[in-house]
Design a protein around this motif. Structure first.
Motif, PDB file in Angstrom:
ATOM      1  N   ASP A  37     -22.043 -42.189  30.471  1.00 51.24           N
ATOM      2  CA  ASP A  37     -22.019 -41.228  29.371  1.00 51.24           C
ATOM      3  C   ASP A  37     -23.178 -40.231  29.480  1.00 51.24           C
ATOM      4  O   ASP A  37     -23.003 -39.015  29.271  1.00 51.24           O
ATOM      5  CB  ASP A  37     -22.097 -41.951  28.023  1.00 51.24           C
ATOM      6  CG  ASP A  37     -20.840 -42.765  27.725  1.00 51.24           C
ATOM      7  OD1 ASP A  37     -19.796 -42.474  28.360  1.00 51.24           O
ATOM      8  OD2 ASP A  37     -20.911 -43.670  26.877  1.00 51.24           O
ATOM      9  N   LEU A  38     -24.344 -40.769  29.819  1.00 50.69           N
ATOM     10  CA  LEU A  38     -25.525 -39.904  29.933  1.00 50.69           C
ATOM     11  C   LEU A  38     -25.400 -38.951  31.122  1.00 50.69           C
ATOM     12  O   LEU A  38     -25.847 -37.797  31.057  1.00 50.69           O
ATOM     13  CB  LEU A  38     -26.791 -40.754  30.072  1.00 50.69           C
ATOM     14  CG  LEU A  38     -27.233 -41.507  28.803  1.00 50.69           C
ATOM     15  CD1 LEU A  38     -28.395 -42.429  29.113  1.00 50.69           C
ATOM     16  CD2 LEU A  38     -27.621 -40.506  27.708  1.00 50.69           C
ATOM     17  N   GLU A  39     -24.807 -39.426  32.203  1.00 54.11           N
ATOM     18  CA  GLU A  39     -24.605 -38.548  33.360  1.00 54.11           C
ATOM     19  C   GLU A  39     -23.638 -37.425  33.023  1.00 54.11           C
ATOM     20  O   GLU A  39     -23.773 -36.295  33.528  1.00 54.11           O
ATOM     21  CB  GLU A  39     -24.112 -39.374  34.554  1.00 54.11           C
ATOM     22  CG  GLU A  39     -25.198 -40.252  35.167  1.00 54.11           C
ATOM     23  CD  GLU A  39     -24.675 -41.171  36.254  1.00 54.11           C
ATOM     24  OE1 GLU A  39     -23.435 -41.353  36.320  1.00 54.11           O
ATOM     25  OE2 GLU A  39     -25.492 -41.717  37.020  1.00 54.11           O
ATOM     26  N   ASP A  40     -22.647 -37.733  32.177  1.00 45.79           N
ATOM     27  CA  ASP A  40     -21.737 -36.683  31.702  1.00 45.79           C
ATOM     28  C   ASP A  40     -22.494 -35.638  30.886  1.00 45.79           C
ATOM     29  O   ASP A  40     -22.226 -34.425  30.981  1.00 45.79           O
ATOM     30  CB  ASP A  40     -20.612 -37.284  30.851  1.00 45.79           C
ATOM     31  CG  ASP A  40     -19.616 -38.084  31.676  1.00 45.79           C
ATOM     32  OD1 ASP A  40     -19.578 -37.880  32.914  1.00 45.79           O
ATOM     33  OD2 ASP A  40     -18.884 -38.904  31.087  1.00 45.79           O
ATOM     34  N   VAL A  41     -23.429 -36.130  30.087  1.00 42.90           N
ATOM     35  CA  VAL A  41     -24.259 -35.217  29.293  1.00 42.90           C
ATOM     36  C   VAL A  41     -25.084 -34.327  30.213  1.00 42.90           C
ATOM     37  O   VAL A  41     -25.192 -33.111  29.998  1.00 42.90           O
ATOM     38  CB  VAL A  41     -25.191 -36.006  28.334  1.00 42.90           C
ATOM     39  CG1 VAL A  41     -26.202 -35.067  27.680  1.00 42.90           C
ATOM     40  CG2 VAL A  41     -24.386 -36.727  27.273  1.00 42.90           C
ATOM     41  N   VAL A  42     -25.659 -34.937  31.256  1.00 39.96           N
ATOM     42  CA  VAL A  42     -26.453 -34.168  32.213  1.00 39.96           C
ATOM     43  C   VAL A  42     -25.610 -33.077  32.859  1.00 39.96           C
ATOM     44  O   VAL A  42     -26.040 -31.910  32.979  1.00 39.96           O
ATOM     45  CB  VAL A  42     -27.052 -35.090  33.295  1.00 39.96           C
ATOM     46  CG1 VAL A  42     -27.676 -34.261  34.425  1.00 39.96           C
ATOM     47  CG2 VAL A  42     -28.089 -36.004  32.691  1.00 39.96           C
ATOM     48  N   LEU A  43     -24.392 -33.424  33.268  1.00 40.74           N
ATOM     49  CA  LEU A  43     -23.504 -32.444  33.889  1.00 40.74           C
ATOM     50  C   LEU A  43     -23.172 -31.299  32.934  1.00 40.74           C
ATOM     51  O   LEU A  43     -23.156 -30.120  33.305  1.00 40.74           O
ATOM     52  CB  LEU A  43     -22.219 -33.131  34.367  1.00 40.74           C
ATOM     53  CG  LEU A  43     -22.357 -34.057  35.582  1.00 40.74           C
ATOM     54  CD1 LEU A  43     -21.037 -34.778  35.846  1.00 40.74           C
ATOM     55  CD2 LEU A  43     -22.786 -33.265  36.809  1.00 40.74           C
ATOM     56  N   GLU A  44     -22.900 -31.685  31.672  1.00 39.25           N
ATOM     57  CA  GLU A  44     -22.562 -30.657  30.673  1.00 39.25           C
ATOM     58  C   GLU A  44     -23.738 -29.719  30.432  1.00 39.25           C
ATOM     59  O   GLU A  44     -23.570 -28.492  30.354  1.00 39.25           O
ATOM     60  CB  GLU A  44     -22.149 -31.356  29.373  1.00 39.25           C
ATOM     61  CG  GLU A  44     -21.611 -30.417  28.289  1.00 39.25           C
ATOM     62  CD  GLU A  44     -22.703 -29.877  27.388  1.00 39.25           C
ATOM     63  OE1 GLU A  44     -22.555 -28.738  26.878  1.00 39.25           O
ATOM     64  OE2 GLU A  44     -23.717 -30.571  27.197  1.00 39.25           O
ATOM     65  N   VAL A  45     -24.938 -30.273  30.362  1.00 45.39           N
ATOM     66  CA  VAL A  45     -26.140 -29.459  30.157  1.00 45.39           C
ATOM     67  C   VAL A  45     -26.388 -28.574  31.379  1.00 45.39           C
ATOM     68  O   VAL A  45     -26.759 -27.401  31.257  1.00 45.39           O
ATOM     69  CB  VAL A  45     -27.363 -30.348  29.866  1.00 45.39           C
ATOM     70  CG1 VAL A  45     -28.631 -29.496  29.811  1.00 45.39           C
ATOM     71  CG2 VAL A  45     -27.181 -31.099  28.566  1.00 45.39           C
ATOM     72  N   MET A  46     -26.182 -29.145  32.561  1.00 45.85           N
ATOM     73  CA  MET A  46     -26.383 -28.368  33.795  1.00 45.85           C
ATOM     74  C   MET A  46     -25.433 -27.173  33.855  1.00 45.85           C
ATOM     75  O   MET A  46     -25.810 -26.083  34.298  1.00 45.85           O
ATOM     76  CB  MET A  46     -26.176 -29.270  35.012  1.00 45.85           C
ATOM     77  CG  MET A  46     -27.292 -30.280  35.232  1.00 45.85           C
ATOM     78  SD  MET A  46     -26.976 -31.397  36.636  1.00 45.85           S
ATOM     79  CE  MET A  46     -26.967 -30.248  37.997  1.00 45.85           C
ATOM     80  N   GLU A  47     -24.189 -27.376  33.404  1.00 46.42           N
ATOM     81  CA  GLU A  47     -23.217 -26.287  33.389  1.00 46.42           C
ATOM     82  C   GLU A  47     -23.653 -25.185  32.420  1.00 46.42           C
ATOM     83  O   GLU A  47     -23.561 -23.999  32.725  1.00 46.42           O
ATOM     84  CB  GLU A  47     -21.833 -26.822  32.997  1.00 46.42           C
ATOM     85  CG  GLU A  47     -21.186 -27.679  34.076  1.00 46.42           C
ATOM     86  CD  GLU A  47     -19.879 -28.291  33.614  1.00 46.42           C
ATOM     87  OE1 GLU A  47     -19.526 -28.116  32.423  1.00 46.42           O
ATOM     88  OE2 GLU A  47     -19.208 -28.952  34.437  1.00 46.42           O
ATOM     89  N   ARG A  48     -24.159 -25.614  31.234  1.00 46.27           N
ATOM     90  CA  ARG A  48     -24.636 -24.629  30.262  1.00 46.27           C
ATOM     91  C   ARG A  48     -25.869 -23.898  30.786  1.00 46.27           C
ATOM     92  O   ARG A  48     -26.022 -22.693  30.598  1.00 46.27           O
ATOM     93  CB  ARG A  48     -24.944 -25.309  28.930  1.00 46.27           C
ATOM     94  CG  ARG A  48     -23.707 -25.652  28.124  1.00 46.27           C
ATOM     95  CD  ARG A  48     -24.052 -26.005  26.686  1.00 46.27           C
ATOM     96  NE  ARG A  48     -24.638 -27.332  26.560  1.00 46.27           N
ATOM     97  CZ  ARG A  48     -25.876 -27.556  26.172  1.00 46.27           C
ATOM     98  NH1 ARG A  48     -26.689 -26.549  25.884  1.00 46.27           N
ATOM     99  NH2 ARG A  48     -26.333 -28.797  26.074  1.00 46.27           N
ATOM    100  N   ARG A  49     -26.729 -24.643  31.477  1.00 39.70           N
ATOM    101  CA  ARG A  49     -27.937 -24.015  32.022  1.00 39.70           C
ATOM    102  C   ARG A  49     -27.584 -23.020  33.125  1.00 39.70           C
ATOM    103  O   ARG A  49     -28.164 -21.935  33.214  1.00 39.70           O
ATOM    104  CB  ARG A  49     -28.871 -25.094  32.567  1.00 39.70           C
ATOM    105  CG  ARG A  49     -30.195 -24.515  33.061  1.00 39.70           C
ATOM    106  CD  ARG A  49     -31.103 -25.583  33.632  1.00 39.70           C
ATOM    107  NE  ARG A  49     -32.371 -25.021  34.072  1.00 39.70           N
ATOM    108  CZ  ARG A  49     -33.313 -25.683  34.721  1.00 39.70           C
ATOM    109  NH1 ARG A  49     -33.130 -26.976  34.999  1.00 39.70           N
ATOM    110  NH2 ARG A  49     -34.427 -25.091  35.104  1.00 39.70           N
ATOM    111  N   GLU A  50     -26.624 -23.409  33.955  1.00 39.35           N
ATOM    112  CA  GLU A  50     -26.193 -22.512  35.030  1.00 39.35           C
ATOM    113  C   GLU A  50     -25.605 -21.222  34.453  1.00 39.35           C
ATOM    114  O   GLU A  50     -25.885 -20.123  34.944  1.00 39.35           O
ATOM    115  CB  GLU A  50     -25.168 -23.210  35.922  1.00 39.35           C
ATOM    116  CG  GLU A  50     -24.719 -22.358  37.110  1.00 39.35           C
ATOM    117  CD  GLU A  50     -23.725 -23.080  38.007  1.00 39.35           C
ATOM    118  OE1 GLU A  50     -23.156 -22.432  38.895  1.00 39.35           O
ATOM    119  OE2 GLU A  50     -23.524 -24.291  37.801  1.00 39.35           O
ATOM    120  N   ALA A  51     -24.808 -21.372  33.390  1.00 42.67           N
ATOM    121  CA  ALA A  51     -24.229 -20.194  32.748  1.00 42.67           C
ATOM    122  C   ALA A  51     -25.329 -19.315  32.155  1.00 42.67           C
ATOM    123  O   ALA A  51     -25.280 -18.078  32.243  1.00 42.67           O
ATOM    124  CB  ALA A  51     -23.245 -20.612  31.656  1.00 42.67           C
ATOM    125  N   ALA A  52     -26.338 -19.965  31.554  1.00 42.06           N
ATOM    126  CA  ALA A  52     -27.457 -19.218  30.979  1.00 42.06           C
ATOM    127  C   ALA A  52     -28.246 -18.511  32.071  1.00 42.06           C
ATOM    128  O   ALA A  52     -28.678 -17.361  31.902  1.00 42.06           O
ATOM    129  CB  ALA A  52     -28.364 -20.157  30.189  1.00 42.06           C
TER     130      ALA A  52
END
Length: 247
Positions: free
Chosen positions: A113-128
């Motif tokens: 679950d936490l790794e999914d969170v990391v991936l989701e945050v990484m995607e948002r960071r990449e977009a930013a």
């Protein structure tokens, strides 16, 4: 008031130079670069605000990603320790073994679950980050346009200022040759009459108010002595007679 006809003619020269100075001041104030710079500055400020917001979002995502990765690492380390305990055989109680195995399974799920969170945050960071890069490029582009417009404006102003200085100097020379009382009256009228204090009488028409003198007014002008300072009955400006006055 009386003034030599030649002095009155020179007053028209002063008036022409004052008109030119007014035109130059208006030209300086109305340069198209002013509006261009204002528009570009507005766009630049908006883009900079958007860039700051994007940078803030990227920074927030970076902190969130660091925190999420730390959480994953903590869960992973705990799972490794539990697995080592299980593999070592140190736990012999069936109940403790069952509890340990259950915890390992729970930790695996938690880690996923936490790794999914990391991936989701990484995607948002990449977009930013992409947004930051895009906005940075746009800010640079608009800034370059603003700098170019500012350079063109400054060059145009410098040219106009040079001409203003030249005309002002010429005006000072001509005005110095006009009698003080006549010049004082002209200056007073120029302020009162929107920049025009003296006008030529041309073909029986006052070039100040553009109205033609009637027969009575013309007769009065004809009867006036050559050195008399005549005023237009309509606009009250100094009316200067020349060979083209039509008298």
């Amino acid at each position: 008031m009386n003034a030599a006809p030649a002095d009155q003619i020179r007053l028209l020269d002063v008036q022409a130079l004052d008109v030119r100075l007014s035109q130059l001041a208006h030209k300086r104030k109305s340069l198209p670069e002013h509006a261009e710079i204002e528009s570009l500055t507005k766009d630049l400020n908006q883009l900079r605000d958007l860039l700051v917001a994007a940078q803030t979002e990227e920074s927030d995502c970076a902190r969130e990603q660091t925190k999420a990765e730390q959480d994953v690492d903590q869960v992973r380390q705990r799972a490794v320790r539990d697995q080592q305990r299980l593999d070592s055989g140190a736990v012999s109680s069936p109940k403790d073994l069952e509890s340990l195995q259950h915890e390992i399974v729970s930790l695996a799920k938690r880690q996923g679950d936490l790794e999914d969170v990391v991936l989701e945050v990484m995607e948002r960071r990449e977009a930013a980050q992409e947004r930051v890069a895009e906005l940075t490029e746009r800010v640079s582009s608009v800034q370059a346009k603003a700098d170019d417009a500012t350079g063109r404006r400054d060059a145009a102003q410098q040219e106009i200022d040079g001409e203003i200085a030249s005309v002002t100097k010429e005006r000072e020379v001509v005005a110095a040759s006009v009698p003080a009382d006549l010049l004082a009256l002209y200056e007073k009228l120029r302020v009162q009459q929107g920049g025009i204090g003296a006008a030529r009488l041309y073909q029986r028409r006052c070039e100040g108010c553009r109205l033609e003198l009637n027969i009575t007014e013309l007769n009065e002008v004809r009867a006036a002595a050559p050195d008399a300072v005549v005023r237009c009955e309509n606009c009250r400006r100094i009316l200067v007679r020349t060979s083209e006055s039509g008298l």
